[in-house]
Design an enzyme around this catalytic site. Structure first.
Site, PDB file in Angstrom:
ATOM      1  N   LYS A 190    -112.652  50.359  57.003  1.00 54.40           N
ATOM      2  CA  LYS A 190    -111.413  50.853  57.598  1.00 54.40           C
ATOM      3  C   LYS A 190    -111.223  50.206  58.964  1.00 54.40           C
ATOM      4  O   LYS A 190    -111.944  50.501  59.916  1.00 54.40           O
ATOM      5  CB  LYS A 190    -111.412  52.371  57.775  1.00 54.40           C
ATOM      6  N   GLU A 266    -122.218  51.550  67.481  1.00 61.52           N
ATOM      7  CA  GLU A 266    -122.129  50.619  68.617  1.00 61.52           C
ATOM      8  C   GLU A 266    -120.943  51.078  69.432  1.00 61.52           C
ATOM      9  O   GLU A 266    -119.800  50.963  69.014  1.00 61.52           O
ATOM     10  CB  GLU A 266    -121.954  49.173  68.122  1.00 61.52           C
ATOM     11  N   CYS A 301    -116.512  45.851  74.875  1.00 60.99           N
ATOM     12  CA  CYS A 301    -117.508  46.864  75.247  1.00 60.99           C
ATOM     13  C   CYS A 301    -118.568  46.275  76.167  1.00 60.99           C
ATOM     14  O   CYS A 301    -119.179  46.989  76.963  1.00 60.99           O
ATOM     15  CB  CYS A 301    -118.135  47.476  74.002  1.00 60.99           C
ATOM     16  N   GLU A 400    -115.511  53.722  81.240  1.00 59.54           N
ATOM     17  CA  GLU A 400    -115.103  52.478  80.592  1.00 59.54           C
ATOM     18  C   GLU A 400    -113.577  52.385  80.595  1.00 59.54           C
ATOM     19  O   GLU A 400    -112.897  53.267  80.070  1.00 59.54           O
ATOM     20  CB  GLU A 400    -115.628  52.415  79.165  1.00 59.54           C
TER      21      GLU A 400
END
Length: 496
Positions: A190, A266, A301, A400
């Protein structure tokens, strides 16, 4: 590399036949309900509509993968045969490289040069590497008592649900799909609702390359419905996810609430990039720091979003980064001269701008950027942004942002640098610049990060694993270690 004009790329992009159907059980299939628009961040225009998968469509895809695993040929093929199919996928990715690069640029705003030279190179190399590895794996026969034979074999884990984000839509899909297929698993993939088109093309390519029906299925839909349905599905044996830490927590809950499927995550990062006064080349260190945070619009990331600089060189390094940020060419992702494209969409641009506003309110000094640009295009563009005078407690230094926003923090000694670097809930990556070998080893060991780059950033190849510590996740993509996620160890003890 692409050697085509901007006008010609615009013409070719307009002529693309973009996918608009799920790819399930070896065929393109319409959705059973509603559809959603895929909007290009380069100009805010709708590219196409794709199905918004509901529970029934996820059930259909998982059932296809289940049949293909339980009774189909794929898990039972000789590993060399599986490897040949993966190598064929790599060949087809190469043949369709320009089309796929254009699709990636259109759907998520990546500059076409990066999409072609970096994103597609990574996807091609990933399938090629695991295709070559497929028949190189060995089982074990431990030494035991003379009246017994012990065998330790690796078996494919089953049906893999792979949920991937939009920032590297083909690279990250390949990092999940290729090792899972090499191990003999079947997959339900997906992609993000922001970048589903390249993944749908990957599904078609897999079938064209010779994957049996049901081995690779691609469904489009949102996280709360389609992603949740995959996470809770009792016939999914393994879940591999790349994305935010918040969503990663949901998948752990889905596992606990269903069949205790293994979940490999992750997740996010707030990576430090430490520059010491004895860096072998301060100009290169500063240029790499700027490249690292502005590459892919900062939507990585691993982006080195915290630049930690020794006080004796702080102004020199910061000024060099600011100068590079001001020179950077922001523009249409389909222009080969563009160095930084569009953020993935309006909602994400607003979130990044909120971080910028908060940083100023908390006392950080804006050195450059910090504002929307190219608004007349209808696209989601932000000027490269640098803040200094950043305190470690500021939101800018803790959360982040996932955008082209750099925070500069100052330290006076090595112990302080390590403390600042580790003062985060994340542990995905880090950078270190030094000429001293002992310092390089000692600091690398002290940094709580899955990858440490010394005198470089974002370097490496498929031989090395990738993944994080702390709230950056678990498990590893890339390398032979990735196969550990998609295999089960079985012990067979034979009494002689």
């Amino acid at each position: 590399m692409l050697d085509v004009t901007h006008d010609e790329l615009l013409r070719r992009a307009k002529a693309l036949d973009l996918p608009a159907l799920h790819h399930i059980d070896g065929t393109d299939e319409p959705g059973g309900g509603t559809a959603f628009a895929v909007v290009s961040p380069r100009d805010g225009q709708t590219l196409t509509e794709v199905p918004d998968a509901r529970q029934a469509e996820v059930d259909h895809a998982v059932a296809a993968a289940r049949r293909a695993f339980d009774s189909g040929p794929w898990p039972r093929l000789a590993p060399a045969e599986r490897g040949r199919v993966l190598l064929r996928i790599a060949e087809l990715l190469e043949e369709q490289r320009e089309k796929l690069a254009l699709t990636v640029s259109l759907e998520m705003g990546k500059p076409i040069t990066d999409a072609y030279a970096i994103e597609l190179r990574a996807a091609i190399n990933t399938f090629r590497w695991y295709g070559q590895l497929a028949d190189k794996l060995t089982d074990e026969s431990p030494h035991t008592a003379p009246d017994a034979l012990a065998l330790v074999t690796r078996e494919p884990a089953g049906v893999v649900g792979a949920v991937v984000p939009w920032n590297f839509p083909l690279t990250l899909a390949s990092w999940k799909v290729a090792p899972a297929l090499a191990a003999g698993c079947t997959v339900v993939l997906k992609p993000s609702e922001s970048s589903p088109l390249s993944a749908l093309l990957l599904g078609r390519i897999g079938t064209e390359a010779g994957l049996p029906p049901g081995v690779l299925n691609v469904v489009t839909g949102d996280g709360p419905t389609a992603g949740r349905a995959i996470g809770l599905h009792p016939d999914v044996d393994v879940l591999a996810f790349t994305g935010s830490t918040a969503v990663g927590r949901h998948f752990l809950r889905y596992s606990a609430d269903s069949n205790l499927k293994r979940v490999w995550l992750e997740l996010g990062g707030k990576s430090p990039n430490i520059i010491l006064p004895d860096a072998p080349d301060l100009d290169r260190a500063a240029a790499t720091a700027a490249w690292g945070i502005f590459f892919n619009q900062g939507e990585m990331c691993t982006a080195p979003s915290r630049l930690l600089v020794h006080s004796s060189i702080a102004e020199r390094v910061t000024e060099a980064v600011v100068e590079r940020a001001r020179e950077l060419r922001v523009g249409d992702p389909l222009d080969p001269a563009t160095e930084m494209g569009a953020l993935v969409g309006e909602a994400h641009l607003d979130r990044v701008l909120d971080h910028v506003a908060t940083a100023g309110a908390e006392g950080a000094r804006l050195r450059t950027g910090g504002a929307r640009t190219l608004a007349d295009t209808g696209g989601s563009y932000l000027s490269p942004t640098v803040f200094d005078r950043v305190d470690p407690g500021m939101r800018l230094a803790r959360e982040e942002i996932f955008g082209p926003v750099l925070s500069v923090l100052i330290f006076d000694d090595l112990d302080e640098a390590v403390r600042l670097a580790n003062a985060t809930e994340y542990g995905l990556a880090a950078g270190l610049w030094t000429s001293d070998l002992s310092t390089a080893h000692q600091v690398s060991r002290a940094l709580k990060a899955g990858t440490v780059w010394v005198n470089c950033y974002e370097e490496g190849d498929l031989t090395v694993p990738f993944g994080g510590m702390k709230q950056s996740g678990n498990g590893r993509d890339k390398s032979a270690h990735a196969l550990e996620k998609y295999t089960e160890l079985k012990t067979t003890w034979i009494q002689l």
